[in-house]
Design a protein around this motif. Structure first.
Motif, PDB file in Angstrom:
ATOM      1  N   ASP A   1       0.863  -1.181   0.000  1.00  0.00           N
ATOM      2  CA  ASP A   1       0.000   0.000   0.000  1.00  0.00           C
ATOM      3  C   ASP A   1       0.902   1.234   0.000  1.00  0.00           C
ATOM      4  OD1 ASP A   1      -2.058   1.794   0.203  1.00  0.00           O
ATOM      5  OD2 ASP A   1      -2.900   0.947   2.049  1.00  0.00           O
ATOM      6  N   ILE A   2       1.010   1.872  -1.156  1.00  0.00           N
ATOM      7  CA  ILE A   2       1.917   3.009  -1.326  1.00  0.00           C
ATOM      8  C   ILE A   2       1.117   4.206  -1.829  1.00  0.00           C
ATOM      9  CG2 ILE A   2       3.926   3.906  -2.585  1.00  0.00           C
ATOM     10  CD1 ILE A   2       4.730   0.939  -3.048  1.00  0.00           C
ATOM     11  N   ARG A   3       1.328   5.340  -1.200  1.00  0.00           N
ATOM     12  CA  ARG A   3       0.776   6.611  -1.699  1.00  0.00           C
ATOM     13  C   ARG A   3       1.956   7.466  -2.112  1.00  0.00           C
ATOM     14  NH1 ARG A   3      -4.574   7.113  -1.278  1.00  0.00           N
ATOM     15  NH2 ARG A   3      -5.599   5.696   0.168  1.00  0.00           N
TER      16      ARG A   3
ATOM     17  N   GLY B 118      -3.532  -6.195  -8.112  1.00  0.00           N
ATOM     18  CA  GLY B 118      -3.488  -4.841  -7.582  1.00  0.00           C
ATOM     19  C   GLY B 118      -3.868  -3.788  -8.596  1.00  0.00           C
ATOM     20  N   HIS B 119      -3.663  -2.530  -8.185  1.00  0.00           N
ATOM     21  CA  HIS B 119      -3.989  -1.412  -9.062  1.00  0.00           C
ATOM     22  C   HIS B 119      -3.136  -0.197  -8.707  1.00  0.00           C
ATOM     23  CE1 HIS B 119      -6.698  -0.631  -5.592  1.00  0.00           C
ATOM     24  NE2 HIS B 119      -6.283   0.605  -5.790  1.00  0.00           N
TER      25      HIS B 119
ATOM     26  N   GLU C 195       8.034  -4.182  -3.649  1.00  0.00           N
ATOM     27  CA  GLU C 195       7.718  -2.853  -3.125  1.00  0.00           C
ATOM     28  C   GLU C 195       8.855  -1.863  -3.421  1.00  0.00           C
ATOM     29  OE1 GLU C 195       5.504  -1.116   0.800  1.00  0.00           O
ATOM     30  OE2 GLU C 195       6.774  -2.887   1.052  1.00  0.00           O
ATOM     31  N   ALA C 196      10.088  -2.305  -3.258  1.00  0.00           N
ATOM     32  CA  ALA C 196      11.245  -1.437  -3.531  1.00  0.00           C
ATOM     33  C   ALA C 196      11.296  -1.040  -4.999  1.00  0.00           C
ATOM     34  CB  ALA C 196      12.535  -2.140  -3.121  1.00  0.00           C
ATOM     35  N   GLU C 197      11.003  -1.976  -5.895  1.00  0.00           N
ATOM     36  CA  GLU C 197      11.017  -1.670  -7.330  1.00  0.00           C
ATOM     37  C   GLU C 197       9.916  -0.679  -7.677  1.00  0.00           C
ATOM     38  OE1 GLU C 197      12.181  -1.984 -11.446  1.00  0.00           O
ATOM     39  OE2 GLU C 197      13.169  -2.179  -9.518  1.00  0.00           O
ATOM     40  N   ILE C 198       8.731  -0.853  -7.125  1.00  0.00           N
ATOM     41  CA  ILE C 198       7.631   0.081  -7.382  1.00  0.00           C
ATOM     42  C   ILE C 198       8.021   1.477  -6.904  1.00  0.00           C
ATOM     43  CG2 ILE C 198       5.265   0.701  -6.757  1.00  0.00           C
ATOM     44  CD1 ILE C 198       4.691  -2.360  -6.631  1.00  0.00           C
ATOM     45  N   LYS C 199       8.549   1.573  -5.682  1.00  0.00           N
ATOM     46  CA  LYS C 199       8.945   2.881  -5.149  1.00  0.00           C
ATOM     47  C   LYS C 199      10.053   3.510  -5.987  1.00  0.00           C
ATOM     48  CE  LYS C 199       7.587   2.162  -0.349  1.00  0.00           C
ATOM     49  NZ  LYS C 199       8.063   2.011   1.042  1.00  0.00           N
ATOM     50  N   ARG C 200      11.014   2.711  -6.422  1.00  0.00           N
ATOM     51  CA  ARG C 200      12.114   3.223  -7.237  1.00  0.00           C
ATOM     52  C   ARG C 200      11.602   3.799  -8.551  1.00  0.00           C
ATOM     53  NH1 ARG C 200      14.958   2.243 -11.455  1.00  0.00           N
ATOM     54  NH2 ARG C 200      13.943   0.285 -11.968  1.00  0.00           N
TER      55      ARG C 200
ATOM     56  N   PHE D 177      -1.850  -0.233  -4.741  1.00  0.00           N
ATOM     57  CA  PHE D 177      -2.301  -1.237  -3.789  1.00  0.00           C
ATOM     58  C   PHE D 177      -2.203  -2.602  -4.453  1.00  0.00           C
ATOM     59  CE2 PHE D 177      -5.415  -4.014  -1.833  1.00  0.00           C
ATOM     60  CZ  PHE D 177      -5.086  -3.878  -0.498  1.00  0.00           C
ATOM     61  N   ALA D 178      -1.665  -3.562  -3.737  1.00  0.00           N
ATOM     62  CA  ALA D 178      -1.574  -4.917  -4.274  1.00  0.00           C
ATOM     63  C   ALA D 178      -1.732  -5.939  -3.161  1.00  0.00           C
ATOM     64  CB  ALA D 178      -0.243  -5.124  -4.973  1.00  0.00           C
ATOM     65  N   LYS D 179      -2.402  -7.032  -3.494  1.00  0.00           N
ATOM     66  CA  LYS D 179      -2.491  -8.186  -2.605  1.00  0.00           C
ATOM     67  C   LYS D 179      -1.549  -9.241  -3.171  1.00  0.00           C
ATOM     68  CE  LYS D 179      -7.095  -8.024  -2.864  1.00  0.00           C
ATOM     69  NZ  LYS D 179      -8.455  -8.534  -2.829  1.00  0.00           N
ATOM     70  N   LEU D 180      -0.733  -9.794  -2.299  1.00  0.00           N
ATOM     71  CA  LEU D 180       0.235 -10.795  -2.716  1.00  0.00           C
ATOM     72  C   LEU D 180      -0.129 -12.143  -2.102  1.00  0.00           C
ATOM     73  CD1 LEU D 180       3.491  -8.733  -2.056  1.00  0.00           C
ATOM     74  CD2 LEU D 180       2.174  -8.872  -4.170  1.00  0.00           C
TER      75      LEU D 180
END
Length: 90
Positions: free
Chosen positions: A5-7, A52-53, A79-84, A64-67
């Protein structure tokens, strides 16, 4: 089940933000072999064990993603790749 869950705030006009989200989606497809598709201002992505979406909101994004069980073992690198990529594109 694990969740991501990233904003992420941004100041891009909507067309540019949408294009940037598409670039993020390409990275996700390359790295994690997810299928992606737009539904209004929401880019949905999924594959076995990941659902997710990325919601394109005024002034920000919500990822947001469910794993599933196996994908949850890779939560930190995902999560690190998405944030990067978000930092890179926005």
């Amino acid at each position: 089940m694990s969740r991501i869950d990233i904003r992420h705030a941004h100041a891009l006009p909507k067309p540019q933000a949408r294009k940037a989200v598409e670039e993020v989606a390409r990275k996700l497809q390359e790295r994690f072999q997810v299928e992606c598709g737009w539904d209004g201002d929401m880019l949905n992505f999924s594959r076995s064990g990941i659902d997710g979406h990325i919601a394109l909101e005024e002034g920000g994004l919500h990822v947001f993603a469910k794993l599933g069980f196996l994908a949850a073992m890779f939560k930190d690198p995902i999560e690190a790749e998405i944030k990067r990529v978000l930092q890179e594109r926005f």
